[in-house]
Design a protein around this motif. Sequence first.
Motif, PDB file in Angstrom:
ATOM      1  N   ARG A 273     -19.125 -12.280  84.478  1.00 36.45           N
ATOM      2  CA  ARG A 273     -18.764 -11.064  85.195  1.00 36.45           C
ATOM      3  C   ARG A 273     -19.417 -11.025  86.569  1.00 36.45           C
ATOM      4  O   ARG A 273     -18.790 -10.629  87.553  1.00 36.45           O
ATOM      5  N   SER A 274     -20.700 -11.391  86.630  1.00 37.80           N
ATOM      6  CA  SER A 274     -21.451 -11.329  87.874  1.00 37.80           C
ATOM      7  C   SER A 274     -22.664 -12.239  87.748  1.00 37.80           C
ATOM      8  O   SER A 274     -23.029 -12.645  86.639  1.00 37.80           O
ATOM      9  N   PRO A 275     -23.327 -12.555  88.862  1.00 44.24           N
ATOM     10  CA  PRO A 275     -24.565 -13.344  88.766  1.00 44.24           C
ATOM     11  C   PRO A 275     -25.614 -12.664  87.888  1.00 44.24           C
ATOM     12  O   PRO A 275     -26.330 -13.328  87.132  1.00 44.24           O
ATOM     13  N   ALA A 276     -25.710 -11.341  87.954  1.00 45.30           N
ATOM     14  CA  ALA A 276     -26.713 -10.625  87.160  1.00 45.30           C
ATOM     15  C   ALA A 276     -26.404 -10.682  85.665  1.00 45.30           C
ATOM     16  O   ALA A 276     -27.311 -10.545  84.835  1.00 45.30           O
ATOM     17  N   ALA A 277     -25.130 -10.901  85.304  1.00 42.63           N
ATOM     18  CA  ALA A 277     -24.744 -10.961  83.891  1.00 42.63           C
ATOM     19  C   ALA A 277     -24.791 -12.377  83.338  1.00 42.63           C
ATOM     20  O   ALA A 277     -24.621 -12.569  82.136  1.00 42.63           O
ATOM     21  N   HIS A 278     -25.038 -13.355  84.177  1.00 38.51           N
ATOM     22  CA  HIS A 278     -25.018 -14.773  83.795  1.00 38.51           C
ATOM     23  C   HIS A 278     -26.320 -15.121  83.056  1.00 38.51           C
ATOM     24  O   HIS A 278     -27.381 -15.238  83.654  1.00 38.51           O
ATOM     25  N   PRO A 279     -26.284 -15.314  81.733  1.00 38.83           N
ATOM     26  CA  PRO A 279     -27.520 -15.627  81.003  1.00 38.83           C
ATOM     27  C   PRO A 279     -28.067 -16.994  81.411  1.00 38.83           C
ATOM     28  O   PRO A 279     -27.299 -17.937  81.654  1.00 38.83           O
ATOM     29  N   LEU A 280     -29.378 -17.101  81.495  1.00 40.60           N
ATOM     30  CA  LEU A 280     -30.034 -18.383  81.797  1.00 40.60           C
ATOM     31  C   LEU A 280     -29.506 -19.009  83.087  1.00 40.60           C
ATOM     32  O   LEU A 280     -29.451 -20.218  83.235  1.00 40.60           O
ATOM     33  N   ARG A 281     -29.158 -18.170  84.028  1.00 36.78           N
ATOM     34  CA  ARG A 281     -28.546 -18.664  85.265  1.00 36.78           C
ATOM     35  C   ARG A 281     -29.466 -19.637  86.004  1.00 36.78           C
ATOM     36  O   ARG A 281     -29.030 -20.708  86.453  1.00 36.78           O
ATOM     37  N   ALA A 282     -30.736 -19.276  86.116  1.00 39.45           N
ATOM     38  CA  ALA A 282     -31.665 -20.140  86.838  1.00 39.45           C
ATOM     39  C   ALA A 282     -31.807 -21.493  86.147  1.00 39.45           C
ATOM     40  O   ALA A 282     -31.822 -22.548  86.799  1.00 39.45           O
ATOM     41  N   ASP A 283     -31.912 -21.493  84.825  1.00 39.17           N
ATOM     42  CA  ASP A 283     -32.003 -22.749  84.075  1.00 39.17           C
ATOM     43  C   ASP A 283     -30.727 -23.572  84.233  1.00 39.17           C
ATOM     44  O   ASP A 283     -30.782 -24.795  84.369  1.00 39.17           O
ATOM     45  N   HIS A 284     -29.597 -22.893  84.184  1.00 41.14           N
ATOM     46  CA  HIS A 284     -28.301 -23.556  84.305  1.00 41.14           C
ATOM     47  C   HIS A 284     -28.234 -24.341  85.620  1.00 41.14           C
ATOM     48  O   HIS A 284     -27.806 -25.507  85.650  1.00 41.14           O
ATOM     49  N   ALA A 285     -28.664 -23.700  86.697  1.00 43.67           N
ATOM     50  CA  ALA A 285     -28.618 -24.340  88.014  1.00 43.67           C
ATOM     51  C   ALA A 285     -29.704 -25.394  88.173  1.00 43.67           C
ATOM     52  O   ALA A 285     -29.463 -26.495  88.687  1.00 43.67           O
ATOM     53  N   ALA A 286     -30.940 -25.067  87.738  1.00 42.72           N
ATOM     54  CA  ALA A 286     -32.061 -25.985  87.944  1.00 42.72           C
ATOM     55  C   ALA A 286     -31.898 -27.274  87.155  1.00 42.72           C
ATOM     56  O   ALA A 286     -32.200 -28.370  87.657  1.00 42.72           O
ATOM     57  N   LEU A 287     -31.413 -27.192  85.930  1.00 47.32           N
ATOM     58  CA  LEU A 287     -31.231 -28.396  85.129  1.00 47.32           C
ATOM     59  C   LEU A 287     -30.111 -29.262  85.688  1.00 47.32           C
ATOM     60  O   LEU A 287     -30.191 -30.494  85.664  1.00 47.32           O
ATOM     61  N   THR A 288     -29.070 -28.632  86.206  1.00 41.44           N
ATOM     62  CA  THR A 288     -28.006 -29.403  86.855  1.00 41.44           C
ATOM     63  C   THR A 288     -28.559 -30.155  88.057  1.00 41.44           C
ATOM     64  O   THR A 288     -28.241 -31.336  88.280  1.00 41.44           O
ATOM     65  N   ALA A 289     -29.422 -29.483  88.820  1.00 38.71           N
ATOM     66  CA  ALA A 289     -29.990 -30.104  90.014  1.00 38.71           C
ATOM     67  C   ALA A 289     -30.896 -31.285  89.688  1.00 38.71           C
ATOM     68  O   ALA A 289     -31.108 -32.163  90.537  1.00 38.71           O
ATOM     69  N   LYS A 290     -31.413 -31.368  88.474  1.00 42.95           N
ATOM     70  CA  LYS A 290     -32.286 -32.477  88.081  1.00 42.95           C
ATOM     71  C   LYS A 290     -31.525 -33.768  87.821  1.00 42.95           C
ATOM     72  O   LYS A 290     -32.115 -34.849  87.777  1.00 42.95           O
ATOM     73  N   LEU A 291     -30.226 -33.666  87.618  1.00 49.04           N
ATOM     74  CA  LEU A 291     -29.444 -34.833  87.243  1.00 49.04           C
ATOM     75  C   LEU A 291     -29.111 -35.690  88.457  1.00 49.04           C
ATOM     76  O   LEU A 291     -29.028 -35.200  89.589  1.00 49.04           O
ATOM     77  N   HIS A 292     -28.874 -36.962  88.210  1.00 49.50           N
ATOM     78  CA  HIS A 292     -28.613 -37.923  89.282  1.00 49.50           C
ATOM     79  C   HIS A 292     -27.331 -37.617  90.033  1.00 49.50           C
ATOM     80  O   HIS A 292     -27.280 -37.712  91.262  1.00 49.50           O
ATOM     81  N   ASP A 293     -26.283 -37.254  89.299  1.00 47.32           N
ATOM     82  CA  ASP A 293     -24.972 -37.049  89.923  1.00 47.32           C
ATOM     83  C   ASP A 293     -24.304 -35.875  89.217  1.00 47.32           C
ATOM     84  O   ASP A 293     -23.531 -36.056  88.278  1.00 47.32           O
ATOM     85  N   ALA A 294     -24.613 -34.673  89.672  1.00 49.44           N
ATOM     86  CA  ALA A 294     -24.090 -33.486  88.986  1.00 49.44           C
ATOM     87  C   ALA A 294     -23.803 -32.381  89.997  1.00 49.44           C
ATOM     88  O   ALA A 294     -24.425 -32.303  91.058  1.00 49.44           O
ATOM     89  N   ALA A 295     -22.856 -31.541  89.640  1.00 45.92           N
ATOM     90  CA  ALA A 295     -22.513 -30.391  90.477  1.00 45.92           C
ATOM     91  C   ALA A 295     -22.214 -29.202  89.584  1.00 45.92           C
ATOM     92  O   ALA A 295     -21.576 -29.347  88.535  1.00 45.92           O
ATOM     93  N   ALA A 296     -22.708 -28.029  89.987  1.00 42.80           N
ATOM     94  CA  ALA A 296     -22.471 -26.795  89.236  1.00 42.80           C
ATOM     95  C   ALA A 296     -21.462 -25.934  89.976  1.00 42.80           C
ATOM     96  O   ALA A 296     -21.546 -25.768  91.210  1.00 42.80           O
TER      97      ALA A 296
END
Length: 409
Positions: free
Chosen positions: A314-337
């Motif tokens: 619905r919105s960024p504020a409603a997105h559960p674990l949003r920070a983890d979702h983005a940060a873990l994607t950023a740790k990968l060699h070839d990934a995009a969120a």
Amino acid sequence: MLSEKSTAAVRATLPAVGAAIGTITERFYERLFEAHPALLRDLFNRGNQAAGLQKQALAGSIAAFATHLVDHPDERPDAMLGRIAHKHASLGVTAEQYEVVHEHLFAAIAEVLGRAAAPGPNGDESPGRLTPETAGAWDEVYWLMANALIAIEARLHAEQGVLAGDVWRAWTVVGRTEETADCATFRLRPADGAPAPAFRPGQYVSVQVELPDGARQIRQYSLTSAPGSELRSFTVKRVTGAPDGEVSGHLHAHLREGDSLRVSAPYGDLVLDACDAPLLLASAGIGCTPMVAMLEQLAATGHRSPVTVVHGDRSPAAHPLRADHAALTAKLHDAAAHFWYEDPEPGHPASRTGRVDLASVPVPSGTRAYLCGPLPFMRAVRTQLLAKGVAAADIHYEVFGPDLWLAQD
């Protein structure tokens, strides 16, 4: 698998049974809960029963299994059976309960089909009539399905080192984090101090709570902690509507650090296989929880192939674990969120506003996709992935609650 004689009888009566299966399952649950009220109180989800969702799921699974046996009498739909078996194993279903189900299911079939079976205009029998031959054929169908599930569930229990019907263990809550206005993450440690059981990212546990009326209701939640951690965590979205979620509401209102909770061994068949294939992890709402666990595994193992992360909310504020979702994607060699929001923050790309649309998202050849979220979301994403050339066999999914997609490919 299914004998030739029974195959012919089931094929002849499948249209009549299929047309009546909703009535049959409704009558089955009425009979079952009248004879065994504790099953509704302590095993079945009362909310799903009230909404009719469990009836739809049972009807779909029976129809799908019978159809498969008729079309492929020498094969067994193991993917469907495995998914059901994991759910049953996590609930502590026992082999003896299949006898109870058989008793009331076949009484319901006899009652409904017997009521519908009227002589034809020439005095001939209705094709839906429950003759001894027909009853025997459908009995064979039931026990083929039941015995297969019993065997799979026994293997799953053995893998976890638990006994059938005794999957529960006491855990202590050691932390709670409010992720959004209606989502909270609970972190737990085994109350006996013994090591936490191993699990595979994407799997879930059943949680049993005692409600004010004495019922011990059970719900399943995906694990989001790292497999090697001594802690286990899961995130719960408070369910509101008609009716409100009994267990999610109880956990949000009452579960605090230091409390004890009964939790099952981990189960679930939506897990990442070790492979070098490109991956796509698509979720919506609380469906991000198994995806976050998968991303943590991919980051820990140094996955090098492309990973495409898709999420709608619905919105960024409603997105559960949003920070983890983005940060873990950023740790990968070839990934995009790629995050879509119906009500985005200022500056959010217009192309990512509204519902998930994969038209502009690159999907590499050979991609394996994993989906979790509301059924309409998963249907839409699956359709888009098929159009992009992803093989149907490479699209896997998880459903929270009764699996109403079970009867489909």
